[in-house]
Design a protein around this motif. Structure first.
Motif, PDB file in Angstrom:
ATOM      1  N   PHE A 110       0.654  -1.300  -0.176  1.00 20.03           N
ATOM      2  CA  PHE A 110       0.015  -0.184   0.054  1.00 20.03           C
ATOM      3  C   PHE A 110       0.878   1.198  -0.045  1.00 20.03           C
ATOM      4  N   ALA A 111       2.144   1.170   0.783  1.00 19.38           N
ATOM      5  CA  ALA A 111       2.664   2.205   0.746  1.00 19.38           C
ATOM      6  C   ALA A 111       3.768   2.406  -0.382  1.00 19.38           C
ATOM      7  N   ALA A 112       3.965   1.242  -1.162  1.00 15.82           N
ATOM      8  CA  ALA A 112       4.706   1.521  -2.491  1.00 15.82           C
ATOM      9  C   ALA A 112       3.659   2.107  -3.574  1.00 15.82           C
ATOM     10  N   ARG A 113       2.322   1.799  -3.463  1.00 17.65           N
ATOM     11  CA  ARG A 113       1.616   2.469  -4.491  1.00 17.65           C
ATOM     12  C   ARG A 113       1.484   3.994  -4.245  1.00 17.65           C
ATOM     13  N   GLN A 114       1.504   4.403  -3.086  1.00 15.67           N
ATOM     14  CA  GLN A 114       1.426   5.850  -2.782  1.00 15.67           C
ATOM     15  C   GLN A 114       2.874   6.571  -3.044  1.00 15.67           C
ATOM     16  N   PHE A 115       3.895   5.875  -2.616  1.00 16.76           N
ATOM     17  CA  PHE A 115       5.259   6.299  -2.880  1.00 16.76           C
ATOM     18  C   PHE A 115       5.593   6.446  -4.407  1.00 16.76           C
ATOM     19  N   VAL A 116       4.947   5.636  -5.298  1.00 18.24           N
ATOM     20  CA  VAL A 116       5.262   5.704  -6.718  1.00 18.24           C
ATOM     21  C   VAL A 116       4.304   6.977  -7.182  1.00 18.24           C
ATOM     22  N   SER A 117       3.189   7.008  -6.623  1.00 15.97           N
ATOM     23  CA  SER A 117       2.130   8.045  -7.067  1.00 15.97           C
ATOM     24  C   SER A 117       2.553   9.486  -6.690  1.00 15.97           C
ATOM     25  N   HIS A 118       3.494   9.522  -5.682  1.00 15.72           N
ATOM     26  CA  HIS A 118       3.940  10.926  -5.317  1.00 15.72           C
ATOM     27  C   HIS A 118       5.220  11.237  -5.826  1.00 15.72           C
ATOM     28  N   ALA A 119       5.555  10.566  -6.765  1.00 12.54           N
ATOM     29  CA  ALA A 119       6.721  10.627  -7.775  1.00 12.54           C
ATOM     30  C   ALA A 119       8.172  10.534  -7.070  1.00 12.54           C
ATOM     31  N   HIS A 120       8.298   9.698  -6.282  1.00 17.13           N
ATOM     32  CA  HIS A 120       9.301   9.409  -5.633  1.00 17.13           C
ATOM     33  C   HIS A 120      10.500   8.414  -6.339  1.00 17.13           C
ATOM     34  N   VAL A 121       9.885   8.180  -7.398  1.00 19.03           N
ATOM     35  CA  VAL A 121      10.499   6.809  -8.094  1.00 19.03           C
ATOM     36  C   VAL A 121      10.958   7.220  -9.462  1.00 19.03           C
ATOM     37  N   LEU A 122      12.334   6.678 -10.114  1.00 12.95           N
ATOM     38  CA  LEU A 122      12.856   6.862 -11.130  1.00 12.95           C
ATOM     39  C   LEU A 122      12.871   5.666 -11.808  1.00 12.95           C
ATOM     40  N   VAL A 123      12.593   5.547 -13.115  1.00 13.13           N
ATOM     41  CA  VAL A 123      12.929   4.341 -13.892  1.00 13.13           C
ATOM     42  C   VAL A 123      13.773   4.557 -15.010  1.00 13.13           C
ATOM     43  N   ASN A 124      14.857   3.903 -15.028  1.00  8.37           N
ATOM     44  CA  ASN A 124      15.804   4.216 -15.851  1.00  8.37           C
ATOM     45  C   ASN A 124      16.284   5.759 -16.149  1.00  8.37           C
ATOM     46  N   GLY A 125      16.289   6.454 -14.941  1.00  8.50           N
ATOM     47  CA  GLY A 125      16.614   8.041 -14.845  1.00  8.50           C
ATOM     48  C   GLY A 125      15.347   8.727 -15.002  1.00  8.50           C
ATOM     49  N   LYS A 126      14.301   8.313 -15.303  1.00  7.80           N
ATOM     50  CA  LYS A 126      12.853   9.303 -15.697  1.00  7.80           C
ATOM     51  C   LYS A 126      11.994   9.020 -14.680  1.00  7.80           C
ATOM     52  N   ARG A 127      11.353  10.094 -13.945  1.00 13.15           N
ATOM     53  CA  ARG A 127      10.272  10.065 -13.172  1.00 13.15           C
ATOM     54  C   ARG A 127       9.217   9.139 -13.664  1.00 13.15           C
ATOM     55  N   VAL A 128       8.626   8.257 -12.938  1.00 11.79           N
ATOM     56  CA  VAL A 128       7.214   7.259 -13.284  1.00 11.79           C
ATOM     57  C   VAL A 128       6.390   7.479 -11.900  1.00 11.79           C
ATOM     58  N   ASN A 129       5.186   8.125 -12.086  1.00 10.38           N
ATOM     59  CA  ASN A 129       4.124   8.145 -10.883  1.00 10.38           C
ATOM     60  C   ASN A 129       3.017   7.306 -11.135  1.00 10.38           C
ATOM     61  N   VAL A 130       3.191   6.514 -12.126  1.00  7.10           N
ATOM     62  CA  VAL A 130       2.231   5.339 -12.442  1.00  7.10           C
ATOM     63  C   VAL A 130       2.225   3.777 -11.617  1.00  7.10           C
TER      64      VAL A 130
END
Length: 203
Positions: A110-130
């Protein structure tokens, strides 16, 4: 208690299993279902009931996935070569929020979903919030630099309740998704039965 926490506890109680392997799960002390009649719900499940339960358990494990989205994953899995159940597990484990959880960047799905949605994660250097973004083999997932000192991230990394699976390589706050896992490789705390999920949707 927030709706999100309440939902997690209800799923555990409804399934009668500690599906995330959490030490604080209410199932550890109350193994019966929720509600005033929970202790009397011990009737034998029909084949349909068994299949539905397997579907609800697998869907619930990955957090806030809608029925429409989950059915879409099944359809995608059924169009791929090989065992549909294994394909379904592979797709679910490619979700970005699932990878963030497996890499121990956060404490819960559940925290992972929120963490990604709040744009804390990069995929291959690009921000992904989905959260439902499907990663590919070789993708590099990392926590944004300004988010690395968040208490949640620091605590999750030290969590002794679970280990990082072999198909993900983690170095600090950076993870590489090595390959799509098989069912046996996914560290579910309880037994998942994707074959019953396939039977449910194949009726």
């Amino acid at each position: 208690m927030s709706k999100r926490i309440s939902a997690k506890h209800k799923i555990d109680r409804r399934m009668g299993e500690n599906i995330w392997g959490r030490a604080k799960s209410p199932v550890n002390t109350r193994s019966y279902g929720p509600g005033e009649h929970g202790q009397r719900r011990k009737g034998k499940l029909s084949d349909f009931g068994t299949q539905l339960r397997a579907k609800q358990k697998l869907k619930g494990y990955y957090g806030s996935i809608t029925e429409k989205q989950f059915h879409g994953y099944y359809m995608l899995a059924s169009r791929k070569r090989g065992d549909t159940g294994e394909n379904l597990i592979g797709i679910l484990e490619r979700r970005l929020d699932a990878v963030v959880y497996r890499a121990k960047f956060v404490p819960t799905v559940f925290a992972a979903r929120q963490f990604v949605s709040h744009a804390h994660v990069l995929v291959n250097g690009k921000r992904v919030n989905v959260p439902s973004y499907l990663v590919k083999e070789g993708d590099v997932i990392e926590v944004r630099e300004k988010s690395r000192q968040m208490p949640m991230v620091l605590e999750a990394a030290q969590n002794p309740e679970r280990d990082v699976p072999e198909y993900i390589t983690v170095e600090g706050t950076k993870a590489t998704y090595g390959r799509v896992p098989t069912l046996d490789e996914v560290p579910y705390p309880v037994r998942m039965e994707p074959n019953l999920v396939v039977e449910f949707y194949s009726r």
